[in-house]
Motif scaffolding. Structure first.
Motif, PDB file in Angstrom:
ATOM      1  N   SER A  25       0.746  -1.259   0.071  1.00 16.73           N
ATOM      2  CA  SER A  25      -0.133  -0.027  -0.022  1.00 16.73           C
ATOM      3  C   SER A  25       0.819   1.092   0.053  1.00 16.73           C
ATOM      4  N   VAL A  26       0.335   2.424  -0.325  1.00 19.66           N
ATOM      5  CA  VAL A  26       0.965   3.700  -0.266  1.00 19.66           C
ATOM      6  C   VAL A  26      -0.159   4.515   0.270  1.00 19.66           C
ATOM      7  N   VAL A  27       0.325   4.994   1.618  1.00 18.59           N
ATOM      8  CA  VAL A  27      -0.688   5.782   2.460  1.00 18.59           C
ATOM      9  C   VAL A  27      -0.260   7.300   2.402  1.00 18.59           C
ATOM     10  N   LEU A  28      -1.125   7.935   2.320  1.00 14.98           N
ATOM     11  CA  LEU A  28      -1.141   9.422   2.284  1.00 14.98           C
ATOM     12  C   LEU A  28      -1.227   9.976   3.778  1.00 14.98           C
ATOM     13  N   VAL A  29      -0.196  10.723   4.322  1.00 16.64           N
ATOM     14  CA  VAL A  29      -0.430  10.963   5.831  1.00 16.64           C
ATOM     15  C   VAL A  29      -1.101  12.307   5.967  1.00 16.64           C
ATOM     16  N   LEU A  30      -2.330  12.148   6.566  1.00 19.09           N
ATOM     17  CA  LEU A  30      -3.222  13.690   6.743  1.00 19.09           C
ATOM     18  C   LEU A  30      -3.148  14.095   7.881  1.00 19.09           C
ATOM     19  N   GLU A  31      -2.790  13.594   8.889  1.00 19.65           N
ATOM     20  CA  GLU A  31      -2.468  14.062  10.282  1.00 19.65           C
ATOM     21  C   GLU A  31      -1.429  13.328  10.855  1.00 19.65           C
ATOM     22  N   HIS A  32      -0.579  13.967  11.554  1.00 21.32           N
ATOM     23  CA  HIS A  32       0.531  13.504  12.337  1.00 21.32           C
ATOM     24  C   HIS A  32       0.752  14.097  13.481  1.00 21.32           C
ATOM     25  N   ASP A  33       0.994  13.767  14.586  1.00 17.09           N
ATOM     26  CA  ASP A  33       1.233  14.566  16.083  1.00 17.09           C
ATOM     27  C   ASP A  33       1.926  13.390  17.109  1.00 17.09           C
TER      28      ASP A  33
END
Length: 192
Positions: A25-33
């Motif tokens: 899979s290829v995942v686009l990061v939408l939120e990261h904290d």
């Protein structure tokens, strides 16, 4: 290859990751904290479910293929939409991703509870995802340290790649050095 996880970056599954939810899979990061965890959507898993079956009013705005994408294993009964707007636009019903990354500076989330008419002509491309991928605080960093994910930079066409099933190989091929060779890894590593 990117050094750290960031909003707008990509997580690319390594051949070692055999979880069926994330294999290749290829995942686009939408939120990261660092304290709150991470959230993203799988970009390369189109489903067989047509958008017209679930959200028919949004179908005219969707960029092909006009199907729901399997965004991840969390809340698969809910939908999330991403859309690109023309440079500088900030239409109602659309919220820009909080990132300084130029490749996704025109990318944002669509409020699917809003009437689609307010975005008609305001967005250039759009895809709808059923579910998302989520990690608790420190979980994603642990998975990366264990060799499950490559963290790489995104490019403008990744989110709406015309042949989503080939995105994994496409993203890896453009990497520098030995990482580009991973794209040639067979589906079944025992066949190598």
């Amino acid at each position: 290859m990117a050094e750290a996880i960031y909003v707008g970056g990509l997580l690319v599954a390594t051949p070692l990751l055999d979880d069926p939810n994330f294999r290749r899979s290829v995942v686009l990061v939408l939120e990261h904290d660092h304290d709150g965890g991470s959230l993203g959507v799988v970009l390369n898993r189109p489903s067989e479910i047509a958008v017209t079956q679930v959200l028919p009013l949004w179908d005219p705005l969707v960029t092909g293929p006009s199907v729901l994408f399997e965004g991840g294993p969390v809340h698969t009964d809910s939908a999330l939409a991403l859309a690109v707007v023309p440079s500088g636009a900030e239409p109602l019903g659309w919220r820009r991703l909080h990132t300084a990354t130029p490749s996704v500076s025109r990318l944002g989330m669509v409020d699917l509870d809003a009437p689609p008419e307010i975005l008609q002509g305001e967005i250039a491309q759009m895809r709808i995802f059923a579910g998302y991928a989520g990690w608790s605080s420190g979980q994603l960093e642990s998975e990366i340290a264990e060799g499950a994910w490559y963290v790489v930079d995104s490019e403008p066409g990744d989110t709406f790649f015309p042949d989503p099933r080939s995105l994994w190989r496409h993203v890896l091929r453009r990497q520098r050095g030995e990482l580009a060779f991973v794209a040639t890894c067979p589906e079944d590593p025992t066949m190598n």
